[in-house]
Scaffold this motif. Sequence first.
Motif, PDB file in Angstrom:
ATOM      1  N   PRO A 136       0.911  -1.241   0.038  1.00 38.67           N
ATOM      2  CA  PRO A 136      -0.071   0.011   0.063  1.00 38.67           C
ATOM      3  C   PRO A 136       0.861   1.042   0.050  1.00 38.67           C
ATOM      4  O   PRO A 136       1.768   1.377   0.674  1.00 38.67           O
ATOM      5  N   GLY A 137       0.590   2.054  -0.939  1.00 41.44           N
ATOM      6  CA  GLY A 137       1.407   3.421  -1.036  1.00 41.44           C
ATOM      7  C   GLY A 137       2.442   3.287  -2.062  1.00 41.44           C
ATOM      8  O   GLY A 137       3.232   4.272  -2.449  1.00 41.44           O
ATOM      9  N   GLY A 138       2.860   1.952  -2.345  1.00 44.70           N
ATOM     10  CA  GLY A 138       4.000   1.744  -3.715  1.00 44.70           C
ATOM     11  C   GLY A 138       5.284   1.994  -2.852  1.00 44.70           C
ATOM     12  O   GLY A 138       5.831   1.795  -1.861  1.00 44.70           O
ATOM     13  N   GLN A 139       6.090   2.071  -3.917  1.00 44.42           N
ATOM     14  CA  GLN A 139       7.615   2.220  -3.684  1.00 44.42           C
ATOM     15  C   GLN A 139       8.160   3.192  -2.739  1.00 44.42           C
ATOM     16  O   GLN A 139       8.948   3.345  -2.257  1.00 44.42           O
ATOM     17  N   LEU A 140       7.346   4.532  -2.826  1.00 45.45           N
ATOM     18  CA  LEU A 140       7.720   5.699  -2.203  1.00 45.45           C
ATOM     19  C   LEU A 140       7.441   5.290  -0.659  1.00 45.45           C
ATOM     20  O   LEU A 140       8.198   6.023   0.106  1.00 45.45           O
ATOM     21  N   THR A 141       6.925   4.386  -0.361  1.00 47.65           N
ATOM     22  CA  THR A 141       6.676   4.034   1.321  1.00 47.65           C
ATOM     23  C   THR A 141       7.955   3.150   1.644  1.00 47.65           C
ATOM     24  O   THR A 141       7.980   3.189   2.884  1.00 47.65           O
ATOM     25  N   ILE A 142       8.906   2.856   0.679  1.00 50.93           N
ATOM     26  CA  ILE A 142       9.945   2.184   1.073  1.00 50.93           C
ATOM     27  C   ILE A 142      11.336   3.229   0.966  1.00 50.93           C
ATOM     28  O   ILE A 142      12.328   2.758   0.685  1.00 50.93           O
ATOM     29  N   THR A 143      11.016   4.441   0.798  1.00 51.99           N
ATOM     30  CA  THR A 143      11.917   5.513   0.749  1.00 51.99           C
ATOM     31  C   THR A 143      12.072   6.542   1.805  1.00 51.99           C
ATOM     32  O   THR A 143      11.071   6.585   2.358  1.00 51.99           O
ATOM     33  N   THR A 144      13.024   7.305   1.842  1.00 55.14           N
ATOM     34  CA  THR A 144      12.971   8.318   2.907  1.00 55.14           C
ATOM     35  C   THR A 144      12.802   9.553   2.168  1.00 55.14           C
ATOM     36  O   THR A 144      11.813   9.952   1.905  1.00 55.14           O
ATOM     37  N   ASP A 145      13.918  10.515   2.271  1.00 51.12           N
ATOM     38  CA  ASP A 145      13.952  11.633   1.605  1.00 51.12           C
ATOM     39  C   ASP A 145      13.481  11.743   0.063  1.00 51.12           C
ATOM     40  O   ASP A 145      14.362  11.019  -0.607  1.00 51.12           O
ATOM     41  N   VAL A 146      12.221  12.420  -0.323  1.00 49.77           N
ATOM     42  CA  VAL A 146      12.117  12.700  -1.473  1.00 49.77           C
ATOM     43  C   VAL A 146      12.222  14.223  -1.902  1.00 49.77           C
ATOM     44  O   VAL A 146      11.785  15.114  -1.303  1.00 49.77           O
ATOM     45  N   GLU A 147      13.516  14.396  -2.551  1.00 44.63           N
ATOM     46  CA  GLU A 147      13.841  15.824  -2.787  1.00 44.63           C
ATOM     47  C   GLU A 147      13.582  16.426  -4.296  1.00 44.63           C
ATOM     48  O   GLU A 147      13.404  17.611  -4.389  1.00 44.63           O
ATOM     49  N   ASN A 148      12.799  15.607  -5.054  1.00 45.90           N
ATOM     50  CA  ASN A 148      12.550  16.213  -6.409  1.00 45.90           C
ATOM     51  C   ASN A 148      11.184  15.929  -6.646  1.00 45.90           C
ATOM     52  O   ASN A 148      10.557  16.122  -7.699  1.00 45.90           O
ATOM     53  N   TYR A 149      10.285  15.955  -5.776  1.00 40.03           N
ATOM     54  CA  TYR A 149       8.695  15.998  -6.051  1.00 40.03           C
ATOM     55  C   TYR A 149       8.489  17.536  -5.948  1.00 40.03           C
ATOM     56  O   TYR A 149       8.529  18.293  -4.827  1.00 40.03           O
TER      57      TYR A 149
ATOM     58  N   VAL B 110      10.364  15.993   0.960  1.00 35.89           N
ATOM     59  CA  VAL B 110       9.273  15.245   1.888  1.00 35.89           C
ATOM     60  C   VAL B 110       9.669  13.817   2.221  1.00 35.89           C
ATOM     61  O   VAL B 110      10.279  13.238   1.352  1.00 35.89           O
ATOM     62  N   GLN B 111       9.220  13.196   3.202  1.00 36.73           N
ATOM     63  CA  GLN B 111       9.428  11.724   3.361  1.00 36.73           C
ATOM     64  C   GLN B 111       8.522  10.979   2.543  1.00 36.73           C
ATOM     65  O   GLN B 111       7.238  11.329   2.437  1.00 36.73           O
ATOM     66  N   GLY B 112       9.013   9.857   1.781  1.00 34.28           N
ATOM     67  CA  GLY B 112       8.142   9.320   0.913  1.00 34.28           C
ATOM     68  C   GLY B 112       6.817   8.478   1.338  1.00 34.28           C
ATOM     69  O   GLY B 112       5.876   9.011   0.916  1.00 34.28           O
ATOM     70  N   PRO B 113       6.813   8.162   2.640  1.00 30.86           N
ATOM     71  CA  PRO B 113       5.523   7.362   3.215  1.00 30.86           C
ATOM     72  C   PRO B 113       4.586   8.542   3.555  1.00 30.86           C
ATOM     73  O   PRO B 113       3.413   8.615   3.289  1.00 30.86           O
TER      74      PRO B 113
ATOM     75  N   SER C 186      19.397  -7.445   1.746  1.00 32.33           N
ATOM     76  CA  SER C 186      18.170  -6.544   1.626  1.00 32.33           C
ATOM     77  C   SER C 186      18.167  -6.077   0.400  1.00 32.33           C
ATOM     78  O   SER C 186      19.169  -5.844  -0.536  1.00 32.33           O
ATOM     79  N   ALA C 187      16.710  -5.720  -0.228  1.00 30.35           N
ATOM     80  CA  ALA C 187      16.830  -4.946  -1.436  1.00 30.35           C
ATOM     81  C   ALA C 187      16.088  -3.339  -1.107  1.00 30.35           C
ATOM     82  O   ALA C 187      15.863  -2.780  -1.799  1.00 30.35           O
ATOM     83  N   CYS C 188      16.476  -3.320   0.175  1.00 30.38           N
ATOM     84  CA  CYS C 188      15.764  -1.851   0.676  1.00 30.38           C
ATOM     85  C   CYS C 188      16.715  -1.223   1.844  1.00 30.38           C
ATOM     86  O   CYS C 188      16.216  -1.403   2.852  1.00 30.38           O
ATOM     87  N   ALA C 189      17.454  -0.383   1.230  1.00 32.43           N
ATOM     88  CA  ALA C 189      18.526   0.258   2.434  1.00 32.43           C
ATOM     89  C   ALA C 189      17.498   1.049   3.294  1.00 32.43           C
ATOM     90  O   ALA C 189      17.732   1.160   4.323  1.00 32.43           O
TER      91      ALA C 189
ATOM     92  N   GLY D  62       2.682  -1.018 -10.527  1.00 27.79           N
ATOM     93  CA  GLY D  62       4.221  -0.565 -10.266  1.00 27.79           C
ATOM     94  C   GLY D  62       5.211  -1.706 -10.638  1.00 27.79           C
ATOM     95  O   GLY D  62       5.015  -2.382 -11.573  1.00 27.79           O
ATOM     96  N   ALA D  63       6.400  -1.564  -9.877  1.00 29.18           N
ATOM     97  CA  ALA D  63       7.423  -2.498 -10.257  1.00 29.18           C
ATOM     98  C   ALA D  63       8.105  -3.043  -9.138  1.00 29.18           C
ATOM     99  O   ALA D  63       7.829  -2.498  -8.007  1.00 29.18           O
ATOM    100  N   THR D  64       8.687  -4.108  -9.025  1.00 26.98           N
ATOM    101  CA  THR D  64       9.421  -4.638  -8.053  1.00 26.98           C
ATOM    102  C   THR D  64      10.934  -4.771  -8.163  1.00 26.98           C
ATOM    103  O   THR D  64      11.435  -4.956  -9.398  1.00 26.98           O
ATOM    104  N   ALA D  65      11.801  -4.571  -7.048  1.00 31.14           N
ATOM    105  CA  ALA D  65      13.200  -4.631  -7.193  1.00 31.14           C
ATOM    106  C   ALA D  65      13.812  -5.933  -8.005  1.00 31.14           C
ATOM    107  O   ALA D  65      13.003  -7.037  -7.263  1.00 31.14           O
TER     108      ALA D  65
END
Length: 319
Positions: free
Chosen positions: A37-50, A57-60, A132-135, A112-115
């Motif tokens: 739920p929420g897609g790949q951005l939910t496993i990201t921290t800083d999003v600087e290019n939105y 902003v934090q991805g989640p 891991s596939a998600c730092a 979406g897509a998966t690692a």
Amino acid sequence: MKIEDVTILGSGAAGSTAALYAARANLDPLVIEGSTPGGQLTITTDVENYPGFVDGVQGPDLMMIFKDQAMKFGARYEIGHVTSVDLDNRPFKITIDEVNTIHTQTIIIATGATAKLLGLESESRLMGRGVSACATCDGFFFKDKEVVVVGGGDTAVEESLFLTKYASKVFLVHRRDQLRASNILQDRAQSNDKIQFIWNTIVNDINGVEGNEVTGVTLQDISTGETTHKPIDGVFIAIGHTPNSQLFHGKIDTDENGYIRTLNGSGTNIEGVFACGDVQDPIYRQAVTAAGTGCMAAIDAERFLSSKEFESLKETSNI
Ligand code: NAP
């Protein structure tokens, strides 16, 4: 029998933007959230290019804002995973978790897509035990430890930079002598003392006793063939993504890598089925492009539902 106008599969940037636009068009869209739920951005921290977030902003958080905004206009979100689709008959039939059936006039695929993974036996055996596939999910566990990141694209470099917040040393192992990551990320990585590049090298094996943590990697220099053992605490795989389109293989046209082919905006080869976001985008794969194509898919679905083609399809299929 209830027939939905628009059912959106996936709740990342593309799915939630499609939901926002479809809701504001009074189509009362139903969103099936999917396995992330929420897609790949939910496993990201800083999003600087939105765009719109000067300080990032934090991805989640961003995905929560997307969902709240869509729900404010009436979009309905349902937790569940699509297990099959019937596109041969109209209305289309979607099965959720093998038990619930949804009938719908249109479908927007935003799955979406998966690692991707390396495919080593040791990689799957030690997944979650140092592999891991998600730092951003697992980096915290490697405080003051040494890790390897595999890959040479934006993801690998971004993950390496993120891991320097925790790890004492990050070895970026790349199979060529040149990164494909964007220049700004390359510059940041090259000026970070904690990151060391290991060029022309592949990971042949990941070492660790079953049930235990990763203890090292076997590296192979592909220009000399020489193999070496490197003691290491963690391995992060960052070698790209596979589109989540398996459900539609043989039903909807895809390219040779499984990305759904779109034409005339977000349309697929089946009238009334649209696709947006990373499942149809092997090139850009950005949150902002996913959102843009989500918007396109909702507008295309709305236009289709009020078109003469849809009226005649309805007559021939007795919807
Ligand atoms: P990518 O650009 O496809 O890069 C994958 C990397 O992994 C390549 O360097 C590739 O090597 C390597 N690789 C692939 N298979 C491998 C294997 N089996 N063993 C070892 N190495 C392997 O994937 P990505 O980095 O995930 O990026 C995907 C897209 O998302 C890109 O368009 C990227 O710009 C975008 N993205 C953007 C951001 C951002 O702007 N902040 C962040 C993340 C991703 P080769 O170079 O030799 O092919």
